[in-house]
Design a protein around this motif. Structure first.
Motif, mmCIF file in Angstrom:
data_model
loop_
_atom_site.group_PDB
_atom_site.id
_atom_site.type_symbol
_atom_site.label_atom_id
_atom_site.label_comp_id
_atom_site.label_asym_id
_atom_site.label_seq_id
_atom_site.Cartn_x
_atom_site.Cartn_y
_atom_site.Cartn_z
ATOM 1 N N LYS A 273 67.720 -21.611 -7.119
ATOM 2 C CA LYS A 273 66.900 -22.455 -6.247
ATOM 3 C C LYS A 273 66.033 -21.618 -5.332
ATOM 4 O O LYS A 273 64.871 -21.897 -5.135
ATOM 5 C CB LYS A 273 67.826 -23.271 -5.333
ATOM 6 N N TYR B 291 80.026 -17.838 5.390
ATOM 7 C CA TYR B 291 79.901 -18.847 4.321
ATOM 8 C C TYR B 291 81.081 -18.843 3.335
ATOM 9 O O TYR B 291 81.682 -19.898 3.072
ATOM 10 C CB TYR B 291 78.570 -18.556 3.616
ATOM 11 N N LYS C 236 71.287 -12.326 0.102
ATOM 12 C CA LYS C 236 70.542 -13.311 0.880
ATOM 13 C C LYS C 236 70.103 -12.747 2.226
ATOM 14 O O LYS C 236 69.023 -13.076 2.704
ATOM 15 C CB LYS C 236 71.363 -14.589 1.070
ATOM 16 N N THR D 42 70.403 -28.086 -1.000
ATOM 17 C CA THR D 42 69.334 -27.242 -0.455
ATOM 18 C C THR D 42 68.018 -27.367 -1.204
ATOM 19 O O THR D 42 67.103 -26.593 -0.978
ATOM 20 C CB THR D 42 69.774 -25.755 -0.445
ATOM 21 N N VAL E 212 82.917 -23.400 -11.273
ATOM 22 C CA VAL E 212 81.721 -22.790 -10.667
ATOM 23 C C VAL E 212 81.017 -21.918 -11.704
ATOM 24 O O VAL E 212 81.577 -21.616 -12.757
ATOM 25 C CB VAL E 212 82.084 -21.881 -9.462
ATOM 26 N N GLY F 43 78.069 -19.562 -17.954
ATOM 27 C CA GLY F 43 78.359 -19.146 -16.577
ATOM 28 C C GLY F 43 77.139 -18.643 -15.814
ATOM 29 O O GLY F 43 77.076 -18.752 -14.594
#
Ligand code: AQP
Length: 330
Positions: free
Chosen positions: A196, A126, A112, A11, A144, A182
């Motif tokens: 981002k 998602y 979001k 993205t 992750v 993390g």
């Protein structure tokens, strides 16, 4: 060997330091200890508005960066999610086993959806697609960042629920989250994560960024009141974040850094860290460019990865079809 799977969204034009320190670093390490599957999750990338041309470019840049960071197609399977259609198929099946309220509790969705004007059903589902990504490969571990912990809990719940309802099918995966790294914080607003979509340009270091811009950003990172260089995330989030980045990239302990900078100022630490980060990023950018110079070879690697991935995903999906009462996939 235990199996690992993880994915990253294409993205942006570059991954950032948080992506690397929180997750991608483990991806590289786990190639040696696990049967590793890694994917560029372009299906996830269209949950927010996108431009087709840009997405196509970013998927390649993402794959090139992963190779530049040290993923080795001989030691892992690297693929692009949309080339393995089993992902959305399993996602649908899992959606039909996910409570609406359960999905609605995901904090990333709340976050979001409150920021975007256009909120799609895809953004809502998602985490279920993410569950499909992981469960298709029967992954034991999922490296992750901390922000994915809640999604991983949902994946575990869905796996257990499916197993209880239809008989043992899925491996219940563990999140692999490195405590120290993390969450890498935003350089300009150290109380929140580097991101981002939410960070401004001063808060985020892109791996493909110009060395001089990187130096400038580190030097103007927001630090805390006081002068002492000590690791104290609660009271000194800015300087603690810089110490974490420094310690991980330079492979020096935080205690050693505290000792080395005893009696020195924030400016000294930032000046040195600016060099450490710029030196780390420059060769990654160069290797990324060289992978992008040979797009045909890059696409070949990704296609071979997708074929290997599909062999595993297809076998899992066939078993799921059988459990669910569908006819055998053709
Ligand atoms: N700040 C961070 N610190 C540590 N780990 C992080 N990750 C993301 N930000 C940090 C981890 O990077 C992996 C890839 O994440 P992704 O594909 O979900 O990327 P993303 O969520 O688009 O990245 P961002 O920056 O977090 O974007 P926004 O905020 O827009 O969603 C994941 O393992 C993630 O945990």
């Amino acid at each position: 060997r235990p199996r690992v799977l993880s994915g990253i969204q294409p993205t942006a034009d570059s991954f950032h330091l948080g992506n690397y320190l929180g997750a991608l670093r483990s991806w590289v390490d786990m190639q040696d200890t696990h049967d590793a599957y890694y994917c560029v999750v372009d299906l996830h990338a269209i949950t927010i508005s996108h431009e087709p041309k840009v997405l196509r470019r970013r998927s390649r840049v993402a794959a090139a960066q992963l190779l530049a960071l040290g993923l080795d197609p001989q030691r892992c399977t690297l693929f692009v999610q949309s080339q393995v259609p089993e992902h959305p198929m399993l996602s649908w099946i899992l959606e039909c086993h996910t409570g609406f309220g359960e999905a609605g509790r995901m904090t990333q969705f709340k976050d979001k959806s409150s920021k975007n004007e256009r909120v799609t059903v895809g953004l809502f589902t998602y985490p279920v697609l993410q569950a499909a990504d992981i469960l298709l490969y029967r992954a034991d571990a999922v490296p992750v960042g901390e922000d994915q912990r809640q999604h991983l809990e949902l994946v575990r719940d869905l796996a257990q629920r499916f197993n209880t309802t239809y008989g043992k099918m899925f491996v219940v995966p563990e999140a692999h989250i490195v405590k120290e790294t993390g969450t890498i914080q935003d350089l300009a607003e150290p109380s929140r994560k580097m991101s981002k979509s939410a960070s401004g340009p001063a808060g985020i270091i892109d791996l493909l960024e110009e060395p001089n811009r990187i130096r400038k950003k580190i030097k103007s990172a927001v630090t805390d009141t006081g002068r002492e260089i000590t690791y104290d995330p609660e009271n000194k989030p800015g300087i603690s974040n810089l110490l974490t980045i420094y310690s991980t990239l330079a492979k020096v302990s935080i205690a050693d850094l505290e000792r080395d900078y005893d009696g020195k100022g924030y400016g000294d630490l930032k000046k040195d860290l600016a060099e450490v980060v710029a030196d780390f990023c420059a060769p990654i950018a160069e290797r990324t460019r060289s992978y992008l110079d040979d797009v045909a070879e890059l696409d070949k690697i990704l296609l071979a990865g997708a074929e290997k991935a599909q062999a595993v995903a297809g076998a899992t999906l066939a078993r799921v079809y059988d459990k669910i009462g569908f006819r055998t996939p053709v």
